[in-house]
Design an enzyme around this catalytic site. Structure first.
Site, PDB file in Angstrom:
ATOM      1  N   ILE A 166       0.865  -1.180   0.000  1.00 21.89           N
ATOM      2  CA  ILE A 166       0.000   0.000   0.000  1.00 21.89           C
ATOM      3  C   ILE A 166       0.900   1.227   0.000  1.00 21.89           C
ATOM      4  CG2 ILE A 166      -1.987  -1.103   1.099  1.00 21.89           C
ATOM      5  CD1 ILE A 166      -1.162   0.058   3.750  1.00 21.89           C
ATOM      6  N   ASP A 167       0.349   2.359  -0.395  1.00 20.67           N
ATOM      7  CA  ASP A 167       1.146   3.574  -0.537  1.00 20.67           C
ATOM      8  C   ASP A 167       1.693   4.054   0.796  1.00 20.67           C
ATOM      9  OD1 ASP A 167       0.471   3.572  -3.241  1.00 20.67           O
ATOM     10  OD2 ASP A 167      -1.288   4.841  -2.912  1.00 20.67           O
ATOM     11  N   LYS A 168       2.770   4.815   0.720  1.00 27.17           N
ATOM     12  CA  LYS A 168       3.409   5.369   1.915  1.00 27.17           C
ATOM     13  C   LYS A 168       2.409   6.075   2.826  1.00 27.17           C
ATOM     14  CE  LYS A 168       6.525   9.126   3.261  1.00 27.17           C
ATOM     15  NZ  LYS A 168       7.409  10.215   2.788  1.00 27.17           N
TER      16      LYS A 168
END
Length: 357
Positions: A166-168
């Site tokens: 998942i994104d930062k």
């Protein structure tokens, strides 16, 4: 192989690239392939897919579009036909970097663990995987430390570790494999779209339909390499499907539940923007501007206060379900929405229930 393409994507935004004396960017060779004397004419993207483990034709085409693929020292497009004894190279503006994952004592929240896998509740702001500009301080480094006393876990072995990402600046649940058999089994579930993944998102605007299905290929935006975009027609990008349902309409924003059928980079962020509902405070896709509402200074200050409460895109990977790779048991996990995002939703709820609209 994945690390090369991650760096190719990231490097498009670096303003400090090394240059030659004439001002052109200095390039470094990362891969070299020499065609056989009996090589039949073959598109360079197909030529490279056959020789690079883990490469996809789409990502090689992106590399060609970025000027990273050369034949006999000259940049070529993906439709270039390789001839006998051609020298095909992949170039980048940085030297090739081989690095080992360094265990780092970074606090992580483990909500489940057994001999095969563990489930992590990732905070917003933590990069998941090492890549250009983030070779340390990532979730992978934290896992290497957490599992440092497990003799069977090698953080540098691609057959172990993260099954998905998942994104930062997205918070929420991730599953990590501790054995190769577990990763293979879990990866197949993600590929076959049998996992259960739901997110909570606060988006700009009032979503009129109570529920809906968004379908549109997602790929790298040719105008801005830092963004992904939807290609509604043609064969660009990869198939992507998101299902959404409205949980609460709050003045000028809507709280939605999103269920992923596929798992593409930035999928929810891109799909919601595509239907006109950019995620709240999503800087990369313009959600950090005031996209809906009135023009009063009081309202503008209210929104700025909201941005300060949750200083990242309002997106949380809330639930994760899969079949256990060894026991066959249906596993299901739920993560509480983090405090900052909860406070943001409460603030909009209070605003929506007031007479200030």
């Amino acid at each position: 192989m994945d690390e090369f393409f991650d760096e190719m994507d990231d490097e498009q935004t670096d303003d400090l690239l090394e240059q030659n004396e004439d001002g052109s960017p200095r390039l470094y060779e990362h891969f070299r392939f020499v065609a056989d004397r009996g090589q039949s004419l073959l598109r360079v993207d197909k030529f490279l897919v056959d020789r690079m483990m883990g490469a996809t034709r789409n990502r090689i085409q992106l590399a060609a579009d970025a000027g990273c693929i050369m034949a006999n020292g000259k940049p070529v497009k993906s439709n270039y036909r390789v001839k006998p004894e051609d020298v095909v190279t992949i170039m980048m503006s940085r030297p090739r970097r081989d690095f080992a994952v360094i265990p780092e004592n970074i606090s992580i929240k483990i909500i489940y663990e057994d001999d095969d896998l563990l489930v992590v509740d990732k905070p917003a702001g933590l990069v998941v995987h090492p890549g250009h500009g983030n070779y340390t301080g990532t979730l992978v480094n934290a896992l290497a430390w957490y599992l440092k006393d497990d003799p069977t876990y090698d953080p540098n072995d691609p057959a172990l570790g993260l099954v998905h990402r998942i994104d930062k600046d997205t918070s929420g649940l991730l599953v990590v494999a501790k054995k190769p058999e577990a990763k293979a089994h879990l990866s197949l579930q993600f590929f076959n779209k049998t996992t259960r993944r739901e997110y909570r998102a606060l988006v700009w605007g009032i979503v009129r339909e109570d529920e809906g299905r968004i379908e549109g290929n997602i790929g790298r935006d040719p105008r801005d390499r830092m963004q992904m975009t939807v290609f509604p027609e043609g064969d660009q990008g990869k198939t992507a499907v998101t299902h959404y349902s409205v949980l609460e309409r709050l003045g000028y924003v809507t709280l939605v539940k999103c269920r992923l059928e596929t798992g593409r980079t930035h999928q929810i962020r891109v799909h919601m923007k595509y239907i006109g509902h950019t995620l709240f405070n999503d800087e990369r896709y313009g959600g950090n501007d005031i996209l809906k509402g009135n023009t009063t200074s009081k309202y503008k200050q209210f929104v700025q206060n909201c941005f300060a409460i949750c200083p990242r895109q309002a997106l949380h990977a809330k639930t994760l379900g899969f079949v256990h790779p060894s026991t066959g048991e249906e596993m299901f996990f739920d993560s509480e929405i983090p405090a900052g995002m909860t406070q943001l939703i409460d603030k909009w709820r209070t605003y929506a229930n007031s007479k200030e609209l």
